[in-house]
Design a protein around this motif. Structure first.
Motif, PDB file in Angstrom:
ATOM      1  N   GLN A  70       0.816  -1.211   0.000  1.00 33.04           N
ATOM      2  CA  GLN A  70       0.000   0.000   0.000  1.00 33.04           C
ATOM      3  C   GLN A  70       0.852   1.265   0.000  1.00 33.04           C
ATOM      4  OE1 GLN A  70      -3.144   1.701  -0.765  1.00 33.04           O
ATOM      5  NE2 GLN A  70      -3.744  -0.246   0.184  1.00 33.04           N
ATOM      6  N   ILE A  71       1.983   1.239   0.693  1.00 31.42           N
ATOM      7  CA  ILE A  71       2.793   2.461   0.828  1.00 31.42           C
ATOM      8  C   ILE A  71       3.958   2.510  -0.149  1.00 31.42           C
ATOM      9  CG2 ILE A  71       2.201   2.636   3.276  1.00 31.42           C
ATOM     10  CD1 ILE A  71       5.065   1.672   3.929  1.00 31.42           C
ATOM     11  N   TYR A  72       4.159   1.449  -0.930  1.00 28.90           N
ATOM     12  CA  TYR A  72       5.388   1.359  -1.722  1.00 28.90           C
ATOM     13  C   TYR A  72       5.526   2.504  -2.714  1.00 28.90           C
ATOM     14  CZ  TYR A  72       9.393  -0.782  -3.981  1.00 28.90           C
ATOM     15  OH  TYR A  72      10.660  -1.024  -4.465  1.00 28.90           O
ATOM     16  N   SER A  73       4.450   2.888  -3.355  1.00 34.92           N
ATOM     17  CA  SER A  73       4.555   3.945  -4.371  1.00 34.92           C
ATOM     18  C   SER A  73       5.026   5.264  -3.774  1.00 34.92           C
ATOM     19  CB  SER A  73       3.207   4.143  -5.071  1.00 34.92           C
ATOM     20  OG  SER A  73       2.217   4.550  -4.135  1.00 34.92           O
ATOM     21  N   ALA A  74       4.717   5.493  -2.502  1.00 33.46           N
ATOM     22  CA  ALA A  74       5.111   6.739  -1.840  1.00 33.46           C
ATOM     23  C   ALA A  74       6.507   6.663  -1.234  1.00 33.46           C
ATOM     24  CB  ALA A  74       4.107   7.090  -0.752  1.00 33.46           C
TER      25      ALA A  74
END
Length: 399
Positions: A305-309
């Motif tokens: 969920q947080i990887y793109s950020a």
């Protein structure tokens, strides 16, 4: 590697807001600690611990001998369970006040130490309860001295300002954070951890890994928390397989203990977000769920969920575990699968369904993540918006 130059039997003194004694045989430092307490006219203490480990590890024998040699009277509360409750804290506090204890020694992992931090506060606030403390009904400003003898390599609570205790009637598992509950002294003796069961070894170590995954990606992350995160992940990737193969390997236990400690410093500075905020509801409604196991089951979906950020930071920090990450935003699904596979390779079966949860629990868990006192502050630190849709998706993908 530099680890080869370390004498694990040399006891290091590591200073932060706590003084931590790290090394095989560090339990001997309890003699100096007891003398220090006595020099401050502290003549009565309460030990707060669980049912067995404080004795089976041999830690208690050292503590008793040190207290008796220093002329310090003691009583013991050994009713702390995994995921400790406000009722246990209140029982221990009542015992401490009636005995006249003016300091607390905790022996155990995260649960006994967190309970002990709570007792250390409430000794100074006899008119208040643990539930009031964890629902923020009053704001304490002091605690009696706390000594932590750590028996697991995962919690980090021996060097931080946090404590977690459950309110079972409300299915809440809140946390508190105060500068005055840093332990004055802590003992990290890997010699006391040689008999840690394999499942607990896995759970607590992956707890430490979770600490740094969150601390390096939160809105409060800094170069310091990221640096500590990188070293924590490297040490865990190197030494956890060794301990799995040989649980009595003192060098490997030493470096897992060190990794856990620096992970505690990392999240004391970089703070936490999704994984801990979402695990607390899991073990609040199922208190038998080990905290580290709950984290293990949901962290792959959190990282997805947080990887793109946070792709470049996570690719760097997780490189000892997933070496072929490029740090590009299109790797979210890959990191989910690869991290889940690594956790399974270490010995933990993935999937919340295997822990007794189902689709019917998702809405309740999501509500608890937003309704439990304090968890909103963790969710606000996530690098992506912590909407109910996002939280629900993490739980669902973790099933």
């Amino acid at each position: 590697m530099w680890e080869n130059s370390i004498n694990v039997e040399q006891i290091c003194e590591i200073r932060s807001k706590s003084i931590v004694y790290l090394g095989v045989g560090a339990i001997s430092k309890i003699n100096d600690i007891a003398s220090n307490l006595k020099s401050r006219n502290i003549t009565k203490i309460i030990a707060v611990t669980g049912k067995k480990a404080y004795r089976s590890t041999g830690a208690w024998n050292h503590v008793v001998k040190a207290l008796e040699q220093s002329g310090i009277d003691y009583t013991i509360y050994d009713g702390v369970t995994p995921n400790p409750t406000t009722h246990q804290v209140d029982e221990a506090t009542k015992m401490a006040i009636e005995f006249g204890a003016r300091a607390v020694i905790s022996i155990g992992g995260g649960s006994p130490i967190d309970a002990a931090k709570s007792v250390a506060i409430l000794i100074n606030y006899p008119e208040n309860t643990a539930q009031e403390l964890y629902e923020y009904s009053f704001t304490p400003t002091s605690a009696v001295p706390l000594i932590a003898i750590n028996l697991t390599h995962g919690t980090g609570t021996e060097i931080d300002r946090f404590a977690v205790v459950s309110i079972p009637e409300k299915e809440f598992k809140p946390y508190i954070a105060y500068d005055f509950i840093y332990p004055e002294y802590s003992i990290d003796d890997p010699g006391l951890m040689l008999n840690l069961p394999e499942d607990q070894t896995l759970y607590v170590t992956i707890d430490a890994l979770n600490h740094v995954i969150e601390a390096c990606t939160s809105k409060a992350a800094s170069p310091y928390s990221i640096m500590l995160a990188k070293e924590t992940a490297r040490l865990i990737a190197k030494y956890l397989p060794i301990v799995k193969e040989n649980p009595k390997d003192l060098k490997a236990r030493y470096f897992l203990t060190y990794a856990s400690m620096i992970a505690g410093v990392s999240f004391d500075n970089g703070l936490l977000h999704f994984t801990h905020a979402l695990e607390h509801p899991l073990s609040a409604i199922k208190p038998d769920l080990a905290h580290g196991l709950g984290l293990s089951l949901i962290v792959p979906a959190v990282v997805r969920q947080i990887y793109s950020a946070s792709c470049q930071t996570l690719a760097d920090v997780l490189s000892p575990i997933i070496p072929d990450l490029k740090g590009t935003t299109d790797e979210s699904d890959k990191v989910f699968v690869d991290l889940r596979n690594w956790i399974e390779k270490m010995g933990i079966t993935p999937g919340l369904k295997n822990a007794g949860y189902s689709e019917k629990d998702i809405e309740h868990l999501t509500n608890l993540a937003f309704d439990t006192p304090g968890l909103a502050s963790l969710l606000s630190l996530a690098p992506v918006e912590a909407s109910r849709t996002v939280v629900s998706d993490i739980y669902t993908r973790s099933l």
